[in-house]
Design a protein around this motif. Sequence first.
Motif, short mmCIF file in Angstrom:
data_model
loop_
_atom_site.label_atom_id
_atom_site.label_comp_id
_atom_site.label_asym_id
_atom_site.label_seq_id
_atom_site.Cartn_x
_atom_site.Cartn_y
_atom_site.Cartn_z
N VAL A 87 -22.36 -54.41 -6.08
CA VAL A 87 -23.44 -54.87 -5.21
C VAL A 87 -24.38 -55.74 -6.03
O VAL A 87 -24.82 -55.34 -7.12
N GLY A 88 -24.68 -56.92 -5.50
CA GLY A 88 -25.66 -57.81 -6.10
C GLY A 88 -26.82 -58.00 -5.13
O GLY A 88 -26.73 -57.59 -3.96
N PHE A 89 -27.89 -58.62 -5.60
CA PHE A 89 -29.09 -58.74 -4.78
C PHE A 89 -29.68 -60.14 -4.82
O PHE A 89 -29.76 -60.76 -5.87
N ILE B 32 -41.13 -61.22 -6.36
CA ILE B 32 -39.76 -61.68 -6.07
C ILE B 32 -38.84 -60.55 -5.60
O ILE B 32 -37.63 -60.64 -5.69
N GLY B 33 -39.45 -59.46 -5.12
CA GLY B 33 -38.65 -58.39 -4.52
C GLY B 33 -38.04 -57.40 -5.48
O GLY B 33 -37.19 -56.60 -5.09
N LEU B 34 -38.46 -57.41 -6.73
CA LEU B 34 -37.81 -56.55 -7.72
C LEU B 34 -38.07 -55.06 -7.52
O LEU B 34 -37.24 -54.24 -7.91
N VAL C 188 -30.22 -60.71 -10.80
CA VAL C 188 -30.71 -60.82 -9.43
C VAL C 188 -31.13 -62.27 -9.17
O VAL C 188 -31.61 -62.93 -10.09
N VAL C 189 -30.97 -62.72 -7.95
CA VAL C 189 -31.58 -63.98 -7.53
C VAL C 189 -32.89 -63.59 -6.87
O VAL C 189 -32.89 -63.02 -5.78
N GLY C 190 -33.99 -63.84 -7.56
CA GLY C 190 -35.31 -63.46 -7.05
C GLY C 190 -36.09 -64.68 -6.60
O GLY C 190 -36.17 -65.68 -7.32
N ILE C 191 -36.67 -64.58 -5.41
CA ILE C 191 -37.35 -65.73 -4.81
C ILE C 191 -38.80 -65.35 -4.49
O ILE C 191 -39.05 -64.37 -3.79
N LEU D 252 -25.04 -64.47 -10.84
CA LEU D 252 -24.77 -63.38 -9.91
C LEU D 252 -23.33 -63.44 -9.40
O LEU D 252 -22.63 -62.41 -9.37
N LEU D 253 -22.87 -64.61 -9.01
CA LEU D 253 -21.50 -64.75 -8.52
C LEU D 253 -20.48 -64.44 -9.61
O LEU D 253 -19.45 -63.80 -9.34
N ASP D 254 -20.75 -64.85 -10.85
CA ASP D 254 -19.84 -64.54 -11.96
C ASP D 254 -19.73 -63.03 -12.16
O ASP D 254 -18.64 -62.49 -12.34
#
Length: 184
Positions: free
Chosen positions: A104-106, A114-116, A137-140, A162-164
């Motif tokens: 699972v990634g986020f 950034i939602g951490l 994580v990809v944090g926005i 993240l995809l890797d």
Amino acid sequence: MTQLRIAVIVGSTREGRVGDRLAHWFVEQAARHDDLAVTVVDLTEYDFPASYPAEPTASIRAFVREVGRADAFVVVTPEYNHSFPAPLKEAIDYAYDEWQAKPVGFVSYGCRSIGLHAVDQLRTVFTALHATTVRDVVGIDLLAGEPTAQCTDELQRDVGVLLDQLRWWGLALRDGRAARPYVS
């Protein structure tokens, strides 16, 4: 080789949310990789009951089937009050075996954080379900604007990392489950 099936779960059901747009933005980034088959699983498309039923409803069964089909997941979650949304927790709880031995990634978002905080809590939940969460994580930060407007080199790099990680864990765990069923 069979494509890695990634389900991108939109974790917010609020009216006016940005999670659906962020999920589609992420899918556009992931679509550049031929070895990935990416689908969006939007919680607003499921008519979940107000209370946990004795028997699964058609919507619960449909959601559980989507989780079961996936090799890996990306949860797109906002941070509300230093946590993740209640409808996301409800949906996660409807499946159990279907999460096991899958990564699972986020993609998280919020204002400044950034939602951490939400991601930290989700890591605990997924660990209890015997899923493996990936590190990055990809944090926005929504105060900086949506990624479609701010599509920076850093965000592009974060998506690639993240995809890797999902690809490596997804393939390794898929092969592992095929060779030896996971037992919890």
